[in-house]
Design a protein around this motif. Structure first.
Motif, PDB file in Angstrom:
ATOM      1  N   ASP A  14     -11.088 -24.675 -90.809  1.00  0.00           N
ATOM      2  CA  ASP A  14     -10.241 -24.508 -90.604  1.00  0.00           C
ATOM      3  C   ASP A  14     -10.458 -23.266 -89.553  1.00  0.00           C
ATOM      4  O   ASP A  14     -11.286 -22.344 -89.229  1.00  0.00           O
ATOM      5  CB  ASP A  14      -8.968 -23.451 -91.366  1.00  0.00           C
ATOM      6  CG  ASP A  14      -7.196 -24.127 -89.970  1.00  0.00           C
ATOM      7  OD1 ASP A  14      -7.679 -24.466 -88.811  1.00  0.00           O
ATOM      8  OD2 ASP A  14      -6.734 -24.349 -90.869  1.00  0.00           O
ATOM      9  N   SER A  15      -9.279 -22.444 -88.322  1.00  0.00           N
ATOM     10  CA  SER A  15     -10.073 -21.059 -87.512  1.00  0.00           C
ATOM     11  C   SER A  15      -9.812 -20.310 -87.700  1.00  0.00           C
ATOM     12  O   SER A  15      -9.681 -19.575 -89.313  1.00  0.00           O
ATOM     13  CB  SER A  15      -9.130 -21.593 -86.430  1.00  0.00           C
ATOM     14  OG  SER A  15      -7.689 -21.112 -87.105  1.00  0.00           O
ATOM     15  N   PRO A  16     -10.898 -19.340 -87.637  1.00  0.00           N
ATOM     16  CA  PRO A  16     -11.119 -17.937 -87.954  1.00  0.00           C
ATOM     17  C   PRO A  16      -9.748 -17.366 -88.382  1.00  0.00           C
ATOM     18  O   PRO A  16      -9.845 -16.472 -88.856  1.00  0.00           O
ATOM     19  CB  PRO A  16     -12.423 -17.336 -86.889  1.00  0.00           C
ATOM     20  CG  PRO A  16     -12.961 -18.787 -86.551  1.00  0.00           C
ATOM     21  CD  PRO A  16     -11.514 -19.552 -86.277  1.00  0.00           C
ATOM     22  N   VAL A  17      -8.644 -17.151 -87.326  1.00  0.00           N
ATOM     23  CA  VAL A  17      -7.676 -16.388 -87.246  1.00  0.00           C
ATOM     24  C   VAL A  17      -6.719 -17.199 -88.565  1.00  0.00           C
ATOM     25  O   VAL A  17      -6.801 -16.384 -89.450  1.00  0.00           O
ATOM     26  CB  VAL A  17      -6.821 -16.609 -86.036  1.00  0.00           C
ATOM     27  CG1 VAL A  17      -5.872 -16.034 -86.420  1.00  0.00           C
ATOM     28  CG2 VAL A  17      -7.350 -16.111 -84.543  1.00  0.00           C
ATOM     29  N   VAL A  18      -6.752 -18.272 -88.639  1.00  0.00           N
ATOM     30  CA  VAL A  18      -6.130 -19.085 -89.720  1.00  0.00           C
ATOM     31  C   VAL A  18      -6.631 -18.863 -90.834  1.00  0.00           C
ATOM     32  O   VAL A  18      -5.422 -17.995 -91.712  1.00  0.00           O
ATOM     33  CB  VAL A  18      -5.602 -20.594 -89.838  1.00  0.00           C
ATOM     34  CG1 VAL A  18      -5.109 -20.862 -90.680  1.00  0.00           C
ATOM     35  CG2 VAL A  18      -4.719 -20.916 -88.593  1.00  0.00           C
ATOM     36  N   ALA A  62     -15.297 -19.122 -91.512  1.00  0.00           N
ATOM     37  CA  ALA A  62     -14.301 -20.632 -91.467  1.00  0.00           C
ATOM     38  C   ALA A  62     -15.245 -21.019 -90.446  1.00  0.00           C
ATOM     39  O   ALA A  62     -16.367 -20.305 -89.900  1.00  0.00           O
ATOM     40  CB  ALA A  62     -13.347 -19.366 -90.402  1.00  0.00           C
ATOM     41  N   ARG A  63     -14.592 -22.717 -89.884  1.00  0.00           N
ATOM     42  CA  ARG A  63     -15.589 -23.546 -89.013  1.00  0.00           C
ATOM     43  C   ARG A  63     -16.602 -23.517 -89.452  1.00  0.00           C
ATOM     44  O   ARG A  63     -17.932 -23.802 -89.060  1.00  0.00           O
ATOM     45  CB  ARG A  63     -15.484 -22.880 -87.376  1.00  0.00           C
ATOM     46  CG  ARG A  63     -14.415 -22.524 -86.754  1.00  0.00           C
ATOM     47  CD  ARG A  63     -13.578 -24.052 -86.178  1.00  0.00           C
ATOM     48  NE  ARG A  63     -12.430 -23.848 -84.756  1.00  0.00           N
ATOM     49  CZ  ARG A  63     -11.301 -24.197 -85.554  1.00  0.00           C
ATOM     50  NH1 ARG A  63     -11.237 -25.480 -86.137  1.00  0.00           N
ATOM     51  NH2 ARG A  63     -10.400 -24.298 -84.631  1.00  0.00           N
ATOM     52  N   VAL A  64     -17.137 -23.855 -90.656  1.00  0.00           N
ATOM     53  CA  VAL A  64     -18.017 -24.403 -91.021  1.00  0.00           C
ATOM     54  C   VAL A  64     -18.735 -25.448 -91.474  1.00  0.00           C
ATOM     55  O   VAL A  64     -17.864 -27.056 -91.595  1.00  0.00           O
ATOM     56  CB  VAL A  64     -18.419 -23.798 -92.669  1.00  0.00           C
ATOM     57  CG1 VAL A  64     -18.837 -22.206 -92.847  1.00  0.00           C
ATOM     58  CG2 VAL A  64     -17.673 -24.060 -94.002  1.00  0.00           C
ATOM     59  N   ALA A  65     -19.614 -26.070 -91.279  1.00  0.00           N
ATOM     60  CA  ALA A  65     -20.466 -27.417 -91.467  1.00  0.00           C
ATOM     61  C   ALA A  65     -20.751 -27.881 -93.267  1.00  0.00           C
ATOM     62  O   ALA A  65     -20.685 -26.942 -93.719  1.00  0.00           O
ATOM     63  CB  ALA A  65     -21.703 -28.059 -90.770  1.00  0.00           C
TER      64      ALA A  65
END
Length: 922
Positions: free
Chosen positions: A570-574, A617-620
Motif C-alpha cells: 500500500d501507499s506510504p501515507v496509508v 511500503a510499495r514493496v515487491a
C-alpha cells in the motif's frame, strides 16, 4: 502457436489487433480443436504445488532424528547388556513416538489441503463464436473470456473491452484500493498497474469486461511467484537444531558416566571386566532420557490442539515452538492488520463535518445520531449526499449461503453502508429515483455519473469522483442556507480538507449533483451535457479500518519484546498512519522505506535502518523476501504474516510463515507454517504464548528427568567409593524401571502444563540460549537431584538400620538386601512425586497455577504409585526386578517424603521472587 516470448506487460502497449494476431485468435475465440491443442502444449491452467515429500519419507523422518537414533542405540546396548526386555521397551517408545508425530503432522496437512481454494472453478469463454462455460484448468493462451463483478480472474490477460471495470489486486500488490481497468493503455504507478492488463488470482470488483488470456498456470505472475516460493529451501526449525544439540550433550553425559562407572568398577571395586562393562552399559542406558521425544511431541501436539481451538492451524509440530521464539513479526497490512473493507469515517460538508461511527454519525463531535434515529429532515445536505452516494453506485447485494454479501468495489460498498447507517435503503431509493442511464467511471476524468428520474418527472444528475477533477465542473455549492455560487474560498477549504484527510491515510470521494427539468433534458445524456454546472455537496473520507482486536494484540507483542514491522504494497501515507494508529510505531512520522528506495539500499544500509522504527511500503515480492532474509542475517527469528501471492516467498523464507485462512491465496497457505482460520492477527499472540509454554515445558521435563538420574546415581557412587563395602543400593533394572516406568507419565503431564504467569512479559529467548541452561542444570543436579540423592540414600540406610546396622554389616544379598534396594527405589519415586509438582513452575508458586489443576500429572502420580506397589507385591515383577514387600514403617517413611520436599522448593521460589521484586524496585 509457439510459446509467447513477450510478457503481458509488453503486450499492454500494443493495440488489440496486434495482440490478437500474436496470440493467433479473434474476438470469436478459439475453436475447440485449437483450444485442446493448446491445452496439450501449455498444460492445465493451475498452480503446480511444490514437490511434496513422499508419505514414506515423511514417516521415516520421525525415526531418524539424533534423539531417535540415540534411542535405537540405547535399545541395542540394553540387549547387549543382557536386558532384552528393556531394549525392546526402548524401541517401542521410539516407535510409538514416531507414529504419533507422523499422525499429528499428517492430520494438520490434511486440514491445510482442505483450505486450498483460490482460483475459480469455471470461466465463460468464447469458443468458435459461442459462449461456453469451462473449468478454469482448461483455459489456454488465446482464449477470449467474459467477466463481471464478483468473478475471480483465471489468467494474466489483455482487456479487449471494459465497462466501469475495477479490479481488486490486493492478493498481488497488498494495495487495498481497487485498480480501474480500461482498454486504453496507461502504465499506472507501481507493479501490476497497467490499465489494460488483468492478472490471475485477482477479482473483478465492479463492471464488466472481455479479455484474452495471455499467460496461464505457472507462466502467469501468480505462477511466477509460486515458483519463487517453491524454490526456497526450508531450513531446520530452531527447536530441531536445539534438540539435536541437547541430544549430543546428553549422549556425552551418558557415555561419560558409563566410562567413569566402568573405570571405577574395575579399579576400585575390582569387578571383572565383563561384569564392569555390563554395569557401565546399564548406567549409560539409565542416563539416556527415553521420555524426551514423547514429551516434546506431546507438548507440541497439545500446543497445536489448543491453538486450533483459537483458530490457528499449525502444519508442522515444531512450528509451535518456533513461533514462541519469534523476535520480529513482518506483517502485511491489508487483510491482516486491517479488515480489507473500506469504511467511511468522515463526511465533510461546506459548513460542517460529520464523523461516522460504527452505527451512526457524530455532528462536529457533539451530537450523535444512531441508525434510523438520524433526523435527515433537519440535515437536508447530509440526506442529499447520502442519497446520491447510494444512487450513483453499482454495488449490489447478493444473497449467499453465508448471508447477504456486497458485490462491488470496496469504495462503493463503503458508500452504500454509509447510507444504510442513516436508515436509507438503496433498493427503495432505486425505486423512488429510477436510473435512466450511467456514464461509467474512467481514469481520465475520474468520475462516475448516473442520471436518475425524480418523482415529479425531472432528472437528477448524480456525480461522485475525485475532488480535484470535480471542482472544475462545479459552479455552485450547497450550504446550510441552500445553494449558492461557489467561491475560491470554498474551493480552497474543500481542497484543504481533502489534503488533511490524505495526510491521515484517508481516501476521499467528492459528491455533486444537478437537477434538470424534464423540458430541458437532452435526447442523449453525455459527459459534456451532464457533468457541467454541478453543485458540490461534500466529501466522504474513508479508510480500510484496523481490526478491532489488533490493538490489544500489538500491545501484547510490545510487552513480550516482539517487534512488529509493517511490510505492505500500500501507499506510504496509508501505511504510516495505520501503523501509528494501531501502535506498531510511536508516530506517523516514523521512517517509511518504499520499494524503490529499498532496491537502491545496500545490505549494510538496510541493517542500519532496522535500528529505528521502520515501515515498508510499495514493496515487491522479492523485496519482502529480502527484508526477511536480512533480519535473519542479523540474528532475528522472524515470523512473516500475509494473505496474498506477493507474501508467499517471504512466508516460505521466514522462520515461521503465518497465512490468512479466509482471505489468503492457496500459494500463501502452501508456503506458510501456520494458517489463521479466522484471519485474526490476535491468534498470533496466543500462538506465541503457546510456543513459549511448549519450550518452558520441555525445560521442566528436562529438569525432572535429570534430577531423578542424580537420585539414581548417588547410591551407585556410594557403592563405588566404598569399594563395595556399601552394596549396590539400586540395581540397574530398578534404575531403568524408574526411567521407563514410574517417571514417564508424570513427565508427559509436564508437557501439558499451561502457561506460567508472566510468560508474555518476558523477552524472547536469545538464539544463543539452550534447553540445557545453567539454571536447568543447577536445579536438576545441585538442588532437586541432591535432595533426591539424600532421600534415596536415607531410605536405604533406614531399612538396614531396622535390621541392626551399623552394629551389623550391610546386607549384600538375601531378603534384607532386596527390601533395602526396594526401599531405595520407592524413595526415588516418592521424591519424584514432589519434584514433578515442583517442576510445574520455574519460579512462580505452584499454588498460583492450581495445585491439582493438571489432571495428567495427577493421573501420572497415581500411576507411578500403582507401579511401585505392584513391583513390591506382584510375584512375577518381584522376580524380574529383584524387589520385595515393604512394612508399615517403610510406608510411613515414604508418605512423609513428598510434602517437605515440595515445601522446601516453595520456600526457594518465594525467596527468588522476593529478591527479584526487590531488585526491580531498586
Amino acid at each position: 502457436m509457439g510459446k509467447l516470448t513477450r510478457t503481458p506487460q509488453e503486450l499492454a502497449k500494443e493495440d488489440q489487433t496486434a495482440v490478437l494476431g500474436e496470440l493467433q485468435t479473434s474476438l470469436k475465440g478459439l475453436s475447440s480443436d485449437e483450444a485442446q491443442a493448446r491445452l496439450n502444449k501449455f498444460g492445465p491452467n493451475k498452480i503446480q504445488k511444490g514437490q511434496k515429500q513422499s508419505q514414506l519419507k515423511a514417516f521415516l523422518k520421525n525415526f531418524t532424528s539424533l534423539m531417535a537414533i540415540l534411542l535405537w542405540v540405547g535399545g541395542i546396548i540394553a540387549i547387549a547388556a543382557g536386558m532384552p526386555e528393556l531394549g525392546i521397551a526402548i524401541w517401542c517408545v521410539n516407535l510409538i513416538n514416531g507414529v504419533f508425530s507422523y499422525w499429528q503432522e499428517f492430520a494438520a496437512q490434511k486440514a491445510t489441503d482442505s483450505l486450498m481454494k483460490m482460483l475459480p472453478t469455471y470461466v465463460h469463454v468464447r469458443r468458435g463464436g459461442k459462449l461456453e462455460q469451462i473449468e478454469t484448468v482448461d483455459l489456454v493462451p488465446g482464449d477470449v473470456f467474459e467477466l463481471q463483478a464478483g468473478d475471480a480472474i483465471s489468467a494474466d490477460s489483455y482487456l479487449l473491452d471494459a465497462t466501469s471495470m475495477q479490479v481488486d489486486q490486493s492478493a498481488l500488490t497488498g494495495e487495498s484500493v481497487p485498480e480501474s481497468k480500461s482498454v486504453a493503455y496507461d502504465p499506472g504507478e507501481g507493479q501490476f498497474a497497467e490499465s489494460n492488463i488483468i492478472y490471475a488470482g485477482t477479482t473483478v470488483g465492479a463492471g464488466t469486461g472481455l479479455a484474452v488470456a495471455v499467460s496461464t498456470g505457472m507462466d502467469s505472475e501468480f505462477g511466477r511467484i509460486a515458483k519463487l516460493t517453491q524454490n526456497q529451501e526450508k531450513t531446520n526449525s530452531p527447536l530441531t537444531i536445539e534438540l539435536n544439540r541437547l541430544t549430543q550433550q546428553l549422549s556425552i553425559i551418558a557415555i561419560g558416566m558409563g566410562i567413569l562407572f566402568f573405570v571405577l568398577a574395575v579399579t576400585i571395586v575390582h569387578y571383572p571386566m565383563a561384569k564392569a562393562f555390563i554395569f557401565a552399559l546399564g548406567m549409560i542406558v539409565a542416563f539416556i532420557p527415553e521420555g524426551l521425544l514423547p514429551t516434546v511431541t506431546l507438548s507440541l501436539a497439545q500446543g497445536v490442539q489448543r491453538m486450533a481451538k483459537k483458530h490457528a492451524l499449525v502444519k508442522e509440530l515444531n512450528s509451535v515452538e518456533t513461533l514462541g521464539e519469534t523476535t520480529v513479526i513482518c506483517s502485511d497490512k491489508t487483510g491482516t492488520l486491517t479488515q480489507n473493507a473500506m469504511t467511511v469515517n468522515h463526511i465533510w460538508l461546506p459548513h460542517r463535518e460529520f464523523g461516522v461511527t460504527g452505527n451512526g454519525f457524530v455532528n462536529n463531535g457533539h451530537v450523535k445520531f444512531r441508525g434510523d434515529n438520524v433526523d435527515l429532515s433537519r440535515q437536508p445536505e447530509l440526506k442529499l449526499l447520502l442519497q446520491i452516494s447510494a444512487l450513483d453506485n453499482d454495488t449490489r447485494v447478493q444473497q449467499g449461503d453465508d448471508g447477504p454479501k456486497l458485490l462491488g468495489t470496496p469504495t462503493e460498498a463503503a458508500m452504500i453502508i454509509m447510507a444504510e447507517k442513516a436508515g436509507l435503503s438503496p433498493d427503495e431509493l432505486g425505486k423512488e429515483f429510477p436510473r435512466v442511464t450511467e456514464l461509467t467511471f474512467d481514469s481520465d476524468r475520474k468520475r462516475m455519473t448516473t442520471i436518475n428520474k425524480l418523482p415529479n418527472g425531472d432528472f437528477r444528475i448524480c456525480v461522485k469522483g475525485s475532488l480535484g477533477d470535480m471542482l472544475g465542473q462545479c459552479t455552485s455549492v450547497l450550504d446550510r442556507d441552500g445553494k449558492r455560487d461557489i467561491t475560491d474560498n470554498d474551493k480552497t477549504r474543500a481542497a484543504r480538507a481533502e489534503h488533511d484527510y490524505a495526510q491521515t491515510g484517508l481516501r476521499t470521494l467528492a459528491v455533486a449533483y444537478r437537477d434538470v427539468p424534464a423540458a430541458e433534458a437532452p435526447d442523449e445524456w453525455t459527459i459534456e451535457n451532464s457533468e457541467t454546472n454541478l453543485t458540490l455537496i461534500g466529501q466522504a473520507a474513508m479508510a480500510d479500518p484496523a481490526r478491532p482486536e489488533i490493538f490489544d494484540a500489538v500491545k501484547k507483542c510490545h510487552e513480550a519484546s516482539i517487534r512488529i514491522i509493517m511490510v505492505t504494497g500500500d501507499s506510504p501515507v496509508v501505511a504510516a498512519n495505520v501503523a501509528a494508529q494501531i501502535g506498531i510505531v510511536s508516530s506517523s512520522k516514523a521512517r517509511v522505506i518504499t520499494g524503490d528506495e529499498l532496491s537502491k539500499m545496500s545490505e549494510d544500509e538496510l541493517k542500519a535502518a532496522f535500528k529505528d522504527e521502520l515501515i515498508f511500503a510499495r514493496v515487491a515480492p522479492e523485496q519482502k523476501y529480502k527484508i526477511v532474509s536480512t533480519l535473519q542475517d542479523m540474528g532475528e527469528i522472524v515470523a512473516s504474516t500475509g494473505d496474498g501471492v506477493n507474501d508467499a516467498p517471504a512466508l516460505k523464507k521466514a522462520d515461521i510463515g503465518v497465512a490468512m485462512g479466509v482471505t489468503g491465496t492457496d500459494v500463501a497457505k502452501d508456503a506458510a507454517d501456520m494458517i489463521l482460520t479466522d484471519d485474526n492477527f490476535a491468534s498470533i499472540v496466543a500462538a506465541i504464548e503457546e510456543g513459549r509454554t511448549v519450550y518452558n515445558n520441555i525445560q521442566k521435563f528436562l529438569t525432572y528427568i535429570l534430577n531423578s538420574n542424580v537420585g539414581e546415581a548417588v547410591p551407585s557412587i556410594l557403592f563405588l567409593l566404598s569399594r563395595g563395602l556399601i552394596p549396590l543400593p539400586l540395581t540397574v533394572m530398578q534404575i531403568l524401571t524408574i526411567d521407563l516406568g514410574t517417571d514417564m507419565l508424570p513427565a508427559l503431564g509436564l508437557g501439558a502444563e499451561r502457561a506460567e504467569p508472566g510468560i508474555m512479559q518476558l523477552p524472547p529467548r536469545a538464539r544463543s540460549a539452550h534447553l540445557m541452561t545453567r539454571s536447568v542444570m543447577w536445579r536438576a543436579f545441585a538442588w532437586y537431584g541432591m535432595i533426591g540423592g539424600v532421600v534415596s540414600t536415607a531410605g536405604y540406610f533406614f531399612v538396614n538400620h531396622m535390621y541392626g546396622w551399623p552394629t551389623q554389616a550391610l546386607a549384600s544379598s538375601g531378603a534384607v538386601y532386596v527390601e533395602a534396594t526396594t526401599m531405595t527405589l520407592a524413595c526415588v519415586v516418592f521424591c519424584q512425586i514432589a519434584n514433578v509438582m515442583n517442576c510445574r513452575t520455574q519460579n512462580a508458586s505452584v499454588f498460583s497455577v492450581g495445585l491439582f489443576k493438571n489432571w495428567k500429572i495427577n493421573s501420572g502420580i497415581i500411576f507411578e504409585v500403582f507401579i511401585v506397589t505392584a513391583l513390591m507385591y506382584a510375584p512375577l515383577l518381584q522376580s524380574v526386578f529383584e524387589t520385595g514387600p515393604l512394612g508399615w514403617q517403610e510406608w510411613l517413611f515414604l508418605i512423609c517424603i513428598p510434602i517437605p520436599v515440595f515445601l522446601i522448593e516453595e520456600l526457594r521460589k518465594f525467596a527468588v521472587r522476593r529478591h527479584r521484586h526487590g531488585a526491580a524496585a531498586v
